[in-house]
Design a protein around this motif. Sequence first.
Motif, short mmCIF file in Angstrom:
data_model
loop_
_atom_site.label_atom_id
_atom_site.label_comp_id
_atom_site.label_asym_id
_atom_site.label_seq_id
_atom_site.Cartn_x
_atom_site.Cartn_y
_atom_site.Cartn_z
N ASN A 138 -10.67 -4.78 3.01
CA ASN A 138 -10.31 -4.11 4.15
C ASN A 138 -10.87 -2.96 4.33
O ASN A 138 -11.09 -2.00 3.48
N ASP A 139 -11.63 -2.55 5.68
CA ASP A 139 -12.17 -1.29 5.86
C ASP A 139 -11.29 -0.30 6.01
O ASP A 139 -10.07 -0.28 6.81
N THR A 159 0.34 -0.93 7.05
CA THR A 159 -0.79 -0.26 7.83
C THR A 159 -0.28 0.87 8.42
O THR A 159 1.03 1.35 8.73
N ARG A 213 -4.65 0.88 10.11
CA ARG A 213 -5.57 1.00 8.85
C ARG A 213 -4.94 0.43 7.74
O ARG A 213 -3.82 0.82 7.52
N ASP A 214 -5.50 -0.28 6.80
CA ASP A 214 -5.00 -0.74 5.67
C ASP A 214 -4.84 0.31 4.61
O ASP A 214 -5.61 0.96 4.13
N ARG A 252 -0.81 -2.55 13.86
CA ARG A 252 -0.51 -1.11 13.47
C ARG A 252 1.01 -0.95 12.84
O ARG A 252 1.92 -1.93 13.20
N ARG A 296 -7.22 2.58 1.78
CA ARG A 296 -7.43 3.87 2.26
C ARG A 296 -7.01 4.73 0.82
O ARG A 296 -7.64 5.75 0.31
N PRO A 307 -10.13 0.98 12.93
CA PRO A 307 -8.74 0.89 13.36
C PRO A 307 -8.56 -0.55 13.91
O PRO A 307 -9.34 -1.17 14.10
N ASN A 308 -7.24 -1.06 13.86
CA ASN A 308 -7.02 -2.29 14.12
C ASN A 308 -5.48 -2.37 15.06
O ASN A 308 -4.44 -2.44 14.43
#
Lengths: 337, 297
Positions: free
Chosen positions: B58-59, B80, B85-86, B68, B90, B63-64
């Motif tokens: 995952n990036d 998340t 975001r994962d 959320r 991160r 944002p996804n």
Amino acid sequence: MTTDLLKVQHLKQYFPIKGGILGRKVNDVKAVDDISFEVKAGETLSIVGESGCGKSTTGRAILRLDEPTSGEVEFGGKDLLSLSKAEMRKMRKDLQIIFQDPYASINPRQTVRQILGEAMAIQNVLPKKEREARIKELMTTVGLGEHQIDRFPHEFSGGQRQRIGIARALAVDPKMIICDESVSALDVSIQAQVLNLLRKLQKELDLTYLFISHDLGVVRHISDRVLVMYLGKIVEIADKKSLFDNPKHPYTKTLLSAIPVPDPSIEKDQIILKGDVPSPIDPPTGCRFHTRCPFATDKCKDEDPELRTNDDLMQDGHRAACHYIEEIESGEMQPNY
Amino acid sequence: MEETVNVSTQEKKRVSPQLENLKNVWRKLRSNYLAMAGGILIIFFIITSFAGPWIVQNDPLAPNVADRLQGPSAEYWFGTDHHGRDIFARIIHGMSITLYIGFTSVFIGMIFGVFFGVISGYYGKKIDAVIMRVMDVLLAFPGILLALGIVAVLGGSINNVIIAISIFSIPVFARIVRGSTLGVRQLEYIDAVRALGASDTRIIFLHILPNIMSPIIVQATLRIATAVLTAAGLSFLGLGAQPPDPEWGAMLAAGRDYMWEYPHITLFPGLAIVAVVLAFNLFGDGVRDALDPKLKT
């Protein structure tokens, strides 16, 4: 006729005592207070005295390991104290030192090869290729085996370490070596070995020694001349025989009477001094020994005696710093214990 | 003439005292389980910081919104955040930032600290007084406050955080090094090489520094933990890494508004900080016990 290799004049070494909130100098420890003497080429001059009398300080001041407060140190015709740091570094080739503690005086992380090699590298005494041969030669000279060249200090005994220290001093071909209590930390049998080695080297390499020691037996064995210090001053200087057989200063007499005699049937009249050595921070006025001297008078309290000789009583440059050499000798003055 | 040489020592292989010492230290360190745990964790963190970003799918920045504020699941191991975001990605990506700040700032602080400390201890007198008074001033500030001031002046960015932490690490190293230098300087072998005519640089680099390495190494290890913590603190205050950088302190700050309903948002970055700090502290303590000869019984 021998010439003076080292000439020390009016050497003073005061260590400041800082105090107060501002860290200002409040007083000095007068470790060495105006001493003058000379060492002739090829001789061994010993400095004796009890702890704290300034004998080691004198040696260190001559080498500028501590910068002296004032005075002149002339070595081979050059005033060492006026040399710049770089000039002094070159001069150090001729003037070496052997320390007291063989466990502290060599870097535990270096092998013999590195220790001696570094000495040569610093003074650039030989082309690099010839150094290894010279290191081995030095090791043989001081009585170590060539096979020990890659050993570390912890693999040697105290006596052997001291030999490494001697080899290090010799590595730069010095003219003079200051031996600062160099055998005091060794046990007696090793002391004798090292002393004999020092003597042998002196003969072979034409060395001059300034031998600092508190051990009168050792001093008697190795010296040509002896200098006695008390509380930063010279009290007596003479050739060995005169000093040991015919001491003139009351302090020297006391010091010599403390040498143990290995014969129980001889009754000794040992002179026991009262009190302790006064502090070098505020040394007594006049003669520094007057607080403990059995002959002291008011004159001793006021006047600082010069080193002087008396042609009838003392020979060959024998000098002592006492007002009453003659009176004590003739028995006119009696000790007052 | 020659003192007797023990045959067995003669035949024994020559080992340098440094190597012997190192072996000793390793032996002691190995028997200290906590320190070993710390050490293994540190190695794991370092590997993760290099390899992690290649492995994690995952990036960390994209944002996804659809996903959320989800809790931990098979897809998002640590859940998340409020942008979807994962958090796991991160944290893995943030590892390199954290370690980079820790190592670099301590390294820079150490170089300057050792330099000032050696100069101070070796030359003494006025230079010593001046350097140490400056260090005293630096030490008088609480570390985070000093770093805060420096970052406030320089502006908030990772590099400025490194500069700030370096500066407040300097006096700690300077003090320790000065003390050790004073101790080594008065040894007779230093006088001996001085009497041979060695220059000050030679004495400092060849004879003093190698003999004061232990306290420097110990301090450096322990300082990394402090540096990591300070960096996270500064980022939390918005003065370090800037969003959307996946810095753990910054993640804590961003997650603060959601932490009551979605505790995983702050829990995992917080645990990551704790893990790194703990690892360095454990390891540092172990190294100190192994290196400090005074604790030898």
